[in-house]
Design a protein around this motif. Structure first.
Motif, mmCIF file in Angstrom:
data_model
loop_
_atom_site.group_PDB
_atom_site.id
_atom_site.type_symbol
_atom_site.label_atom_id
_atom_site.label_comp_id
_atom_site.label_asym_id
_atom_site.label_seq_id
_atom_site.Cartn_x
_atom_site.Cartn_y
_atom_site.Cartn_z
ATOM 1 N N PRO A 78 0.821 -1.212 0.000
ATOM 2 C CA PRO A 78 0.000 0.000 0.000
ATOM 3 C C PRO A 78 0.848 1.251 0.000
ATOM 4 C CG PRO A 78 0.016 -1.035 2.170
ATOM 5 C CD PRO A 78 0.671 -2.005 1.232
ATOM 6 N N PRO A 107 -7.084 -1.424 2.450
ATOM 7 C CA PRO A 107 -5.878 -2.252 2.376
ATOM 8 C C PRO A 107 -6.192 -3.726 2.159
ATOM 9 C CG PRO A 107 -5.793 -0.761 4.263
ATOM 10 C CD PRO A 107 -7.186 -0.692 3.723
ATOM 11 N N ASP A 110 -4.967 -6.236 5.026
ATOM 12 C CA ASP A 110 -5.616 -6.217 6.337
ATOM 13 C C ASP A 110 -6.934 -6.998 6.244
ATOM 14 O OD1 ASP A 110 -6.891 -5.628 8.741
ATOM 15 O OD2 ASP A 110 -5.982 -3.634 8.867
ATOM 16 N N ALA A 158 -7.138 4.063 2.540
ATOM 17 C CA ALA A 158 -5.870 3.378 2.299
ATOM 18 C C ALA A 158 -4.930 3.439 3.500
ATOM 19 C CB ALA A 158 -5.178 3.982 1.072
#
Length: 259
Positions: A78, A107, A110, A158
């Protein structure tokens, strides 16, 4: 820590003989948790420097680092620096709903965030004052100010360490500019995000910034705390910028004064 640093950064477009140097030898630090306002006339290189920070402009010399990490070499994972663009009418895919646009930026690494994507999208839309119930709306159903709120939510989705805001109010009606600027200030104070805030509007920069940097013709002329630079500028060009800001007359002459 999230200190963004530009060291001797140059951006050149075209060849060595016929090309154009848009940014020349820029040294600038955006301290952790602070807002640096970058000001200057159109064509001064502000947006080019911002695009260089997110990998959208070719850095031909120098380095851009985030807490010592080289952003120019790191292209995997990212992006720690996210950008909110000037025109809210072109920064969103018109075929994607608001929720889809924001969810796309979550993300991927995650799993917790991805598994609760709908709830996270709603939280982000609430955070920018749009409301989670607008997740199903298309960009064409929103005003310019609402679209810019979506763009902010998308950038925040993000999980950036640094946020770059590039003239985010200049394409908006005057009536909604203040609301978006207030939102940016509130979000920065709440989240503590490091921010590079680019604008030609000195009043807006004074309102949101801790530090001010002044650019002209691709070069950095002056950097310092917002209070000092905007109250007692050292460089003649900074003084010219301040003198060009319209000021309402404190006293309006009466009709009797003009027979």
């Amino acid at each position: 820590m999230a200190e963004l640093r530009f060291d001797r950064v140059n951006v050149r477009y075209g060849g060595r003989r016929t090309g154009h140097v848009a940014v020349r030898d820029i040294d600038l630090v955006v301290p952790d948790g602070a807002v640096v306002g970058l000001v200057g006339e159109s064509g001064s290189g502000k947006s080019t420097l911002a695009r260089a920070a997110v990998g959208l402009a070719p850095v031909t010399a120098g380095s851009i680092t985030l807490d010592g990490r080289d952003l120019l070499r790191s292209r995997r994972g990212p992006r720690p620096v996210q950008m909110v663009f000037q025109n809210p009418y072109s920064s969103l895919d018109p075929r994607m709903t608001v929720g889809e646009s924001v969810a796309e930026a979550l993300p991927r690494h995650d799993r917790r965030v991805r598994s609760s994507g709908t709830a996270e999208v709603a939280r982000l839309l609430d955070l920018v004052g749009l409301g989670g119930d607008r997740a199903g709306a298309l960009p064409g159903e929103l005003s310019g100010g609402q679209r810019q709120r979506v763009a902010l939510a998308r950038a925040l989705a993000a999980r950036p360490e640094v946020l770059v805001a590039d003239e985010i109010t200049s394409a908006l009606d005057v009536s909604v500019q203040g609301a978006v600027v207030n939102l940016v200030r509130e979000l920065q104070q709440e989240l503590g995000t490091t921010m590079l805030f680019i604008s030609h509007n000195l009043a807006v920069v004074r309102y949101v910034s801790d530090y001010v940097a002044v650019m002209r013709r691709g070069e950095l002329l002056e950097v310092g705390s917002a209070d000092v630079v905007l109250s007692t500028p050292e460089h003649p060009y900074t003084r010219e910028l301040l003198e060009s800001v319209p000021v309402l007359d404190a006293v309006v002459p009466s009709a009797e004064a003009h027979p």
